[in-house]
Scaffold this active site. Structure first.
Site, mmCIF file in Angstrom:
data_model
loop_
_atom_site.group_PDB
_atom_site.id
_atom_site.type_symbol
_atom_site.label_atom_id
_atom_site.label_comp_id
_atom_site.label_asym_id
_atom_site.label_seq_id
_atom_site.Cartn_x
_atom_site.Cartn_y
_atom_site.Cartn_z
ATOM 1 N N TYR A 27 0.915 -1.119 -0.047
ATOM 2 C CA TYR A 27 -0.129 -0.108 -0.002
ATOM 3 C C TYR A 27 0.894 1.259 -0.076
ATOM 4 C CZ TYR A 27 -3.124 3.889 1.517
ATOM 5 O OH TYR A 27 -3.459 4.984 1.699
ATOM 6 N N ALA A 82 -1.907 9.327 4.582
ATOM 7 C CA ALA A 82 -3.217 8.467 5.245
ATOM 8 C C ALA A 82 -2.816 7.331 6.063
ATOM 9 C CB ALA A 82 -4.329 8.164 4.194
ATOM 10 N N SER A 109 -4.055 13.986 7.748
ATOM 11 C CA SER A 109 -4.917 13.862 6.354
ATOM 12 C C SER A 109 -6.360 13.807 6.905
ATOM 13 C CB SER A 109 -4.534 12.624 5.762
ATOM 14 O OG SER A 109 -5.328 12.292 4.772
ATOM 15 N N TYR A 132 -10.016 16.533 1.641
ATOM 16 C CA TYR A 132 -10.681 15.755 0.561
ATOM 17 C C TYR A 132 -12.110 16.201 0.514
ATOM 18 C CZ TYR A 132 -6.922 12.351 0.164
ATOM 19 O OH TYR A 132 -5.891 11.802 0.162
ATOM 20 N N THR A 158 -6.720 18.690 -1.394
ATOM 21 C CA THR A 158 -6.141 17.748 -2.548
ATOM 22 C C THR A 158 -7.149 17.821 -3.542
ATOM 23 O OG1 THR A 158 -5.192 16.461 -0.799
ATOM 24 C CG2 THR A 158 -5.619 15.411 -2.932
ATOM 25 N N ARG A 167 -5.028 1.252 -8.130
ATOM 26 C CA ARG A 167 -3.828 0.712 -7.678
ATOM 27 C C ARG A 167 -3.904 -0.716 -7.385
ATOM 28 N NH1 ARG A 167 -4.198 5.253 -2.875
ATOM 29 N NH2 ARG A 167 -4.346 7.048 -4.381
ATOM 30 N N LYS A 254 -3.246 21.103 -3.515
ATOM 31 C CA LYS A 254 -2.295 19.919 -3.618
ATOM 32 C C LYS A 254 -2.713 19.277 -4.948
ATOM 33 C CE LYS A 254 0.032 16.238 -1.304
ATOM 34 N NZ LYS A 254 -0.242 15.106 -2.073
ATOM 35 N N SER A 276 2.067 17.968 -7.593
ATOM 36 C CA SER A 276 2.283 16.795 -7.162
ATOM 37 C C SER A 276 1.338 16.027 -8.043
ATOM 38 C CB SER A 276 1.598 16.817 -5.645
ATOM 39 O OG SER A 276 1.407 15.506 -5.267
ATOM 40 N N HIS A 278 0.479 13.049 -6.564
ATOM 41 C CA HIS A 278 -0.102 12.067 -5.552
ATOM 42 C C HIS A 278 1.064 10.607 -5.482
ATOM 43 C CE1 HIS A 278 -3.712 11.899 -3.175
ATOM 44 N NE2 HIS A 278 -3.253 10.813 -2.807
ATOM 45 N N GLY A 310 7.005 14.544 -4.313
ATOM 46 C CA GLY A 310 7.056 13.440 -5.328
ATOM 47 C C GLY A 310 8.568 13.014 -5.649
#
Length: 381
Positions: A27, A82, A109, A132, A158, A167, A254, A276, A278, A310
């Site tokens: 993760y 997170a 976060s 968020y 974000t 993912r 962001k 960014s 992410h 990043g």
């Protein structure tokens, strides 16, 4: 391998891999699709060379910067990430303590595992809240008010996560919160009993920023499902302008990557932007923040604080970003691997190593302060 044997990013990553169950390590470690952007985030620095000056008298080095009204002792900060107590039971408290000890900024976060209030009471460093934008507008307002009451210094919205990235490492293990693993994932937990013992003998895992609004007791919520089902893909510039006005303070976006969006951020009153992608976890094939940095700094750097994150793994990466015009750089995996490896002690060791590298590299560049770094010190291949 032990903590004292960790001297760089790759050492901390290896120690984290040894200590974490496979699904949790992946993760942190993984990204979207073929993970092209993840790799490019770091390799982009390799096409840029530093050109040092000598005989400049560098006995005293000042690494401090001011970003969005916050004075930082180092030109790097800990970006909000997170689920930190999933990696180590100390979670955000470890990161906040380590960042504060260096005099730099840290973030919490919306998917943080320690409350804003607890962090603010325990740690004195400048605090960012990564927000968020949810479909429930009442939830958005309530979360902003809570952050203001807690004493958060900077609101960081974000804007690149209106839906979850693909993912695939998480899909293969069945990673979700709470855990609902497939057989392969369960096997990985079984062979790392020390992590499991640590997890069950400390405070119950929860998401305190969301626990009054999201009921996870009835089943598992994958991170991708959270992004897809709870976040609002209809979010637009008018929504953000309203948030900026409501917050009435330092407000950062962001996930900005284009000049057009950077200019819009200035127009609606933002005080900062973070270039960014992410960490490569959203749109694979997107450009690296470092590759976009000069273009955006040239367009808006005189009107707004421009930061990037990043791929930062070395002090020289930090200096290259600062030389292109970034006010500071954010760290993510750079501190998550040490957190997983050894909690607060790991994060402090990693951040202090980076501070030492930046100081040494500034001396080797012939610069006594960040303000002396410029594009004259760079050549691109």
């Amino acid at each position: 391998m032990r903590l004292r044997e960790c001297h760089n990013f790759h050492d901390f990553r290896l120690l984290a891999k040894k200590r974490l169950p496979g699904p949790i390590f992946n993760y942190i470690d993984g990204a979207a699709d073929d993970e092209v952007t993840l790799r490019r985030n770091t390799t982009s620095f390799e096409s840029c060379d530093l050109v040092p000056n000598v005989l400049r008298g560098v006995s005293e080095i000042d690494m401090s910067v001011t970003v969005m009204g916050q004075k930082l002792a180092t030109p790097f900060y800990c970006s909000p990430t997170a689920l930190q107590r999933l990696f180590h039971h100390q979670g955000e408290n470890a990161v906040a303590a380590a960042a504060s000890s260096l005099g730099t900024m840290f973030g919490v976060s919306s998917l943080g595992t320690v409350s804003l209030e607890e962090i603010r009471k325990k740690h004195s460093g400048p605090q960012v809240y990564q927000f968020y934008f949810h479909k429930d507008r009442g939830l958005n307002r309530a979360m902003m008010e809570r952050a203001k009451e807690a004493g958060v210094n900077v609101m960081m919205l974000t804007v690149d996560s209106i839906t979850g990235g693909n993912r695939e490492r998480d899909l293969r293990t069945g990673f979700s919160i709470p855990f609902k693993l497939n057989l392969a994932g369960i096997t990985q937990f079984a062979i790392k009993p020390a992590w499991a013992l640590n997890y069950v003998t400390h405070e119950k895992f929860r998401l305190p920023q969301l626990d009054e609004h999201v009921d996870m007791s009835g089943g598992a919520m994958s991170i991708g499902k959270y992004f897809t089902e709870m976040l609002d893909p209809s979010m637009n510039w008018n929504d953000v302008a309203e948030m900026v006005k409501h917050w009435n303070g330092q407000f950062c976006l962001k996930g900005i990557m284009s000049v057009e969006d950077a200019k819009r951020a200035v127009d609606i009153g933002c005080t900062g932007i973070v270039l960014s992608n992410h960490g490569g976890r959203q749109l694979d094939g997107s450009r690296s923040a470092f590759d976009q940095l000069a273009e955006i700094v040239d367009a808006v750097g005189h009107r707004i604080d421009v930061m990037m994150d990043g791929g930062i793994q070395r002090g020289t990466h930090v200096l290259k970003a600062l030389s292109l015009g970034a006010k500071a750089v954010g760290l993510g995996r750079f501190y998550l691997y040490p957190l997983a490896a050894a909690g607060q002690a790991g994060v402090e060791r990693a951040l202090r190593h980076l501070r030492t590298e930046v100081e040494r590299d500034m001396k080797l560049m012939g610069c006594t302060s960040v303000s002396e770094l410029s594009r004259a010190n760079l050549r691109f291949r």
